[in-house]
Write a protein that holds these residues in place. Structure first.
Motif, mmCIF file in Angstrom:
data_model
loop_
_atom_site.group_PDB
_atom_site.id
_atom_site.type_symbol
_atom_site.label_atom_id
_atom_site.label_comp_id
_atom_site.label_asym_id
_atom_site.label_seq_id
_atom_site.Cartn_x
_atom_site.Cartn_y
_atom_site.Cartn_z
ATOM 1 N N TRP A 189 8.674 1.584 7.250
ATOM 2 C CA TRP A 189 7.342 1.482 7.863
ATOM 3 C C TRP A 189 7.406 1.028 9.310
ATOM 4 O O TRP A 189 6.489 1.310 10.090
ATOM 5 C CB TRP A 189 6.481 0.519 7.052
ATOM 6 N N PRO A 261 3.584 -1.665 11.604
ATOM 7 C CA PRO A 261 3.899 -0.909 10.380
ATOM 8 C C PRO A 261 2.913 0.226 10.130
ATOM 9 O O PRO A 261 1.709 0.072 10.310
ATOM 10 C CB PRO A 261 3.788 -1.975 9.274
ATOM 11 N N PRO A 263 2.938 4.266 7.613
ATOM 12 C CA PRO A 263 3.756 5.163 6.793
ATOM 13 C C PRO A 263 4.654 6.031 7.667
ATOM 14 O O PRO A 263 4.266 6.404 8.790
ATOM 15 C CB PRO A 263 2.712 6.009 6.048
#
Length: 273
Positions: A189, A261, A263
């Motif tokens: 991430w 962070p 995805p």
């Protein structure tokens, strides 16, 4: 809300400047004797903890006891965890490539150059970044809702960097991962979960000092400087410069956030090794 008494806060600031300098000077002496300047990274967390403890003692009778204790304890816990982690990680290793490169380019005597550009500079940064801890300790305002937010940020940051460090340590202990890039867990991430966690910790500590607009403005330098150090200073920038030549790192950097962070990039995640 009540502002700190600057007549008692200023002497604290002078004493903690001396404390930070003392910790780093002792570390310098140890480093010279061992011929290993990477020990300064261990002293970084210890110096913050020392400033917090001295401030807690000196602020007795001048600030809210709950706020004083919270500021000191949160700083000491963070600093000691970081120092122990770095000491364990560094055990059995030689000089850090960052310090080797710095000293190789030193004009004149490398030892005195290291004293000026590493140890004294870090002492100054410890003192500056610790401002919110000192400001909070001299505030008479009782703990309130904003401090709950501060503690939540601090805890989230400490958890993030602790989990990230442990994930990386486990990854490195597996011989099958030799030469590979860590891209699992939190490292999928963000490329720097430990640095992101550090930043959150200091934004949380900063909120403890936001009891008046004066302390909020004065203490703002702390999380801003820490975040800049971690992103464009000696943290992320230098580490990524060192890692850039590693096979697979360019692909990892392309699909993974550099700091905040998020995805991993889906269009590239399918190419993971």
């Amino acid at each position: 809300m009540s502002s700190p008494d600057w007549n008692v806060l200023v002497p604290n600031l002078l004493i903690t400047a001396a404390v930070a300098a003392a910790v780093l000077l002792v570390t310098f002496a140890v480093a010279v004797r061992r011929g290993l300047h990477r020990v300064v990274d261990i002293a970084w967390g210890i110096a913050f903890g020392s400033v917090a403890v001295v401030t807690y003692v000196l602020s007795d009778g001048h600030g809210d006891d709950g706020r004083r204790l919270l500021a000191a304890a949160a700083t000491v816990v963070w600093g000691l965890r970081l120092a122990v982690h770095i000491a364990h990680r560094s055990r059995g290793h030689g000089e850090d490539p960052r310090y080797r490169a710095l000293l190789d380019k030193a004009p004149g005597n490398p030892t005195w150059y290291a004293l000026r550009t590493v140890y004294l500079l870090q002492a100054g940064l410890v003192w500056l970044i610790s401002l919110p801890v000192q400001l909070a300790s001299y505030s008479a305002s009782p703990l309130g809702p904003l401090d709950a937010v501060a503690l939540t940020l601090w805890a989230a940051g400490l958890t993030f960097e602790t989990v990230g460090d442990r994930q990386l340590a486990r990854f490195k202990t597996d011989p099958a991962n030799r030469g590979r890039i860590m891209d699992r867990g939190l490292w999928a991430w963000t490329r720097h979960p430990n640095y992101f966690g550090d930043a959150l910790v200091w934004w949380g500590l900063y909120l403890l000092a936001c009891t008046t607009w004066q302390t909020a403005l004065t203490g703002l330098v702390s999380p801003v400087v820490m975040t800049l150090l971690l992103t464009v200073g000696s943290g992320k920038r230098l580490l990524e410069k060192h890692m850039a030549q590693r096979p697979g790192y360019a692909d990892y950097a392309a699909r993974t956030s550099g700091f905040l962070p998020r995805p991993p990039h889906r269009s590239l995640s399918r190419h993971r090794r």
